[in-house]
Motif scaffolding. Structure first.
Motif, short mmCIF file in Angstrom:
data_model
loop_
_atom_site.label_atom_id
_atom_site.label_comp_id
_atom_site.label_asym_id
_atom_site.label_seq_id
_atom_site.Cartn_x
_atom_site.Cartn_y
_atom_site.Cartn_z
N SER A 97 -0.35 -5.71 -5.44
CA SER A 97 -0.56 -4.30 -5.15
C SER A 97 0.04 -3.98 -3.79
O SER A 97 0.33 -4.88 -2.99
N VAL A 98 0.25 -2.70 -3.53
CA VAL A 98 0.92 -2.27 -2.30
C VAL A 98 0.11 -1.17 -1.63
O VAL A 98 -0.29 -0.19 -2.27
N VAL A 99 -0.15 -1.35 -0.34
CA VAL A 99 -0.71 -0.29 0.49
C VAL A 99 0.41 0.20 1.39
O VAL A 99 1.05 -0.59 2.09
N HIS A 100 0.67 1.50 1.34
CA HIS A 100 1.76 2.07 2.15
C HIS A 100 1.17 2.93 3.27
O HIS A 100 0.51 3.93 3.00
N LEU A 101 1.39 2.50 4.52
CA LEU A 101 0.98 3.29 5.68
C LEU A 101 2.18 4.15 6.07
O LEU A 101 3.28 3.64 6.27
N HIS A 102 1.95 5.44 6.19
CA HIS A 102 3.07 6.37 6.37
C HIS A 102 3.65 6.36 7.78
O HIS A 102 4.69 6.95 8.01
N LYS A 103 2.97 5.68 8.70
CA LYS A 103 3.54 5.50 10.04
C LYS A 103 3.22 4.10 10.53
O LYS A 103 2.27 3.47 10.06
N ASN A 104 4.01 3.61 11.46
CA ASN A 104 3.81 2.28 12.02
C ASN A 104 2.58 2.28 12.92
O ASN A 104 2.52 3.02 13.90
N VAL A 105 1.58 1.46 12.58
CA VAL A 105 0.34 1.42 13.36
C VAL A 105 0.11 0.07 14.02
O VAL A 105 -0.87 -0.10 14.74
N GLY A 106 0.98 -0.90 13.78
CA GLY A 106 0.82 -2.21 14.39
C GLY A 106 0.09 -3.18 13.47
O GLY A 106 -0.63 -2.80 12.55
N LYS A 107 0.27 -4.46 13.74
CA LYS A 107 -0.26 -5.49 12.84
C LYS A 107 -1.77 -5.44 12.71
O LYS A 107 -2.31 -5.62 11.61
N ALA A 108 -2.48 -5.24 13.82
CA ALA A 108 -3.95 -5.25 13.77
C ALA A 108 -4.48 -4.24 12.78
O ALA A 108 -5.33 -4.54 11.93
N GLU A 109 -3.99 -3.00 12.87
CA GLU A 109 -4.48 -1.95 11.97
C GLU A 109 -3.94 -2.14 10.56
O GLU A 109 -4.64 -1.84 9.59
N ALA A 110 -2.73 -2.66 10.42
CA ALA A 110 -2.19 -2.93 9.09
C ALA A 110 -3.05 -3.97 8.37
O ALA A 110 -3.37 -3.82 7.18
N VAL A 111 -3.43 -5.02 9.08
CA VAL A 111 -4.31 -6.03 8.50
C VAL A 111 -5.66 -5.43 8.14
O VAL A 111 -6.20 -5.68 7.06
N ARG A 112 -6.21 -4.62 9.03
CA ARG A 112 -7.53 -4.02 8.76
C ARG A 112 -7.48 -3.13 7.53
O ARG A 112 -8.39 -3.16 6.69
N GLN A 113 -6.43 -2.30 7.42
CA GLN A 113 -6.31 -1.45 6.25
C GLN A 113 -6.18 -2.28 4.97
O GLN A 113 -6.75 -1.93 3.93
N GLY A 114 -5.45 -3.38 5.05
CA GLY A 114 -5.34 -4.26 3.90
C GLY A 114 -6.66 -4.91 3.54
O GLY A 114 -7.01 -5.02 2.36
N LEU A 115 -7.41 -5.32 4.56
CA LEU A 115 -8.73 -5.92 4.31
C LEU A 115 -9.70 -4.91 3.71
O LEU A 115 -10.55 -5.27 2.88
N LEU A 116 -9.59 -3.65 4.13
CA LEU A 116 -10.44 -2.62 3.53
C LEU A 116 -10.15 -2.51 2.03
O LEU A 116 -11.08 -2.40 1.21
N ALA A 117 -8.87 -2.53 1.67
CA ALA A 117 -8.51 -2.48 0.25
C ALA A 117 -8.96 -3.74 -0.47
O ALA A 117 -9.43 -3.69 -1.61
N ALA A 118 -8.86 -4.90 0.20
CA ALA A 118 -9.24 -6.17 -0.42
C ALA A 118 -10.74 -6.23 -0.67
O ALA A 118 -11.18 -6.69 -1.73
N THR A 119 -11.54 -5.80 0.31
CA THR A 119 -13.00 -5.83 0.12
C THR A 119 -13.41 -4.86 -0.97
O THR A 119 -14.35 -5.13 -1.73
N ASP A 120 -12.72 -3.74 -1.10
CA ASP A 120 -13.02 -2.78 -2.16
C ASP A 120 -12.75 -3.37 -3.55
O ASP A 120 -13.35 -2.96 -4.53
N SER A 121 -11.84 -4.34 -3.62
CA SER A 121 -11.49 -4.95 -4.91
C SER A 121 -12.61 -5.84 -5.43
O SER A 121 -12.59 -6.25 -6.58
N GLN A 122 -13.57 -6.16 -4.56
CA GLN A 122 -14.72 -7.00 -4.90
C GLN A 122 -14.32 -8.44 -5.22
O GLN A 122 -15.05 -9.16 -5.90
#
Length: 284
Positions: A97-122
């Motif tokens: 799956s792909v999470v697309h961030l519409h602006k560059n936010v840096g690795k820390a926030e990119a990882v956090r956004q990905g982890l939010l999606a991952a935890t939602d997947s259960q």
């Protein structure tokens, strides 16, 4: 590619002021399809990886590991990274799956956004892995074996120890930076941590993790240390919850955008966070 001094990151540093907890990051997400507690969702942060990401290596690994899914996070790349990731997803929509961030936010926030999606997947286990594959994908199976064997382990992470027979390629300068980070980690987590900055982490999907990623990180390049510190504060039994896995192989990959100034700034930010933690504990 994510290769840094003492870490695995090539993310472009971005101002911390853009990561205010009240800010909502604009993203589009095609959620992973793995939804059982035996599955693993691994986040792969990507910034301008079009010429470096080995698409076939990811697909080949998934073919032999049905429990695993990858969540690729496009961190506002300015090249063809998003197109490449969508091609990857189209090749294996069940496990990619792909999470697309519409602006560059840096690795820390990119990882956090990905982890939010991952935890939602259960998925039962989630984590993040650097796109440059400085740590081989085969190590994911080693990490999962540890988590499957020890139910009390909440976090498994790679340690790049220079042990006899291990293929660990690191310069003296980067080993020195890693020691500095480890010292900060010991203060923050209050455990004898060896290596926090390798971009290879596997975490049990629990409320402790959810609480630890519900707001943006403020330690910049040292967000791994901050994540560990947050999780340490959420766990009643810390000593058995963190498991360092000595990697059998790790290699330096060119392409780092992290400067000495960024490292120093992140160090001061982490020291401030540690001081705030100590003050909070004393006042409770």
């Amino acid at each position: 590619m994510h290769s840094t001094p003492g870490a695995c990151s090539s993310h472009k540093p971005v101002p911390e002021k853009n990561h205010l907890p009240s800010e909502r990051i604009e993203r589009s997400c095609k959620p992973t399809l793995c939804v059982d507690n035996l599955s693993i969702s691994m986040v792969i942060p990507c910034y301008n990886e079009a010429k470096r990401l080995d698409k076939q290596e990811f697909l080949d690994f998934l073919a032999g590991f049905q429990r695993l899914s990858f969540i690729f996070v496009n961190d506002g790349s300015s090249d063809d990274t998003l197109q490449l990731l969508e091609e990857l997803r189209a090749s294996n929509p069940r496990q990619v799956s792909v999470v697309h961030l519409h602006k560059n936010v840096g690795k820390a926030e990119a990882v956090r956004q990905g982890l939010l999606a991952a935890t939602d997947s259960q998925a039962g286990l989630v984590g993040y892995w650097d796109a440059d594959l400085a740590t081989p994908l085969s190590s994911i199976k080693d990490f999962v074996a540890i988590a499957d064997r020890y139910e009390d382990v909440n976090v498994v992470f790679g340690a790049r120890m220079q042990l006899l027979g291990h293929r660990i390629q690191r310069t003296v300068f980067r080993r020195t930076i890693s020691r500095f980070c480890s010292s900060l980690a010991r203060m923050a987590v209050r455990l004898p941590v060896w290596d926090t900055q390798c971009g290879a982490k596997l975490i049990r999907n629990t409320p402790a993790l959810e609480n630890s990623i519900n707001s943006p990180f403020s330690a910049g390049w040292l967000f791994d240390v901050e994540l560990f510190a947050r999780m340490s504060g959420e766990l009643t039994e810390r000593s058995g919850a963190f498991y360092e896995f000595p990697l059998s192989e790790w290699r330096e990959v060119e392409g780092s955008h992290i400067t000495s100034a960024v490292i120093v700034k992140s160090g001061f930010q982490m020291i401030r966070l540690v001081a705030e933690q100590r003050f909070k504990r004393k006042s409770q």
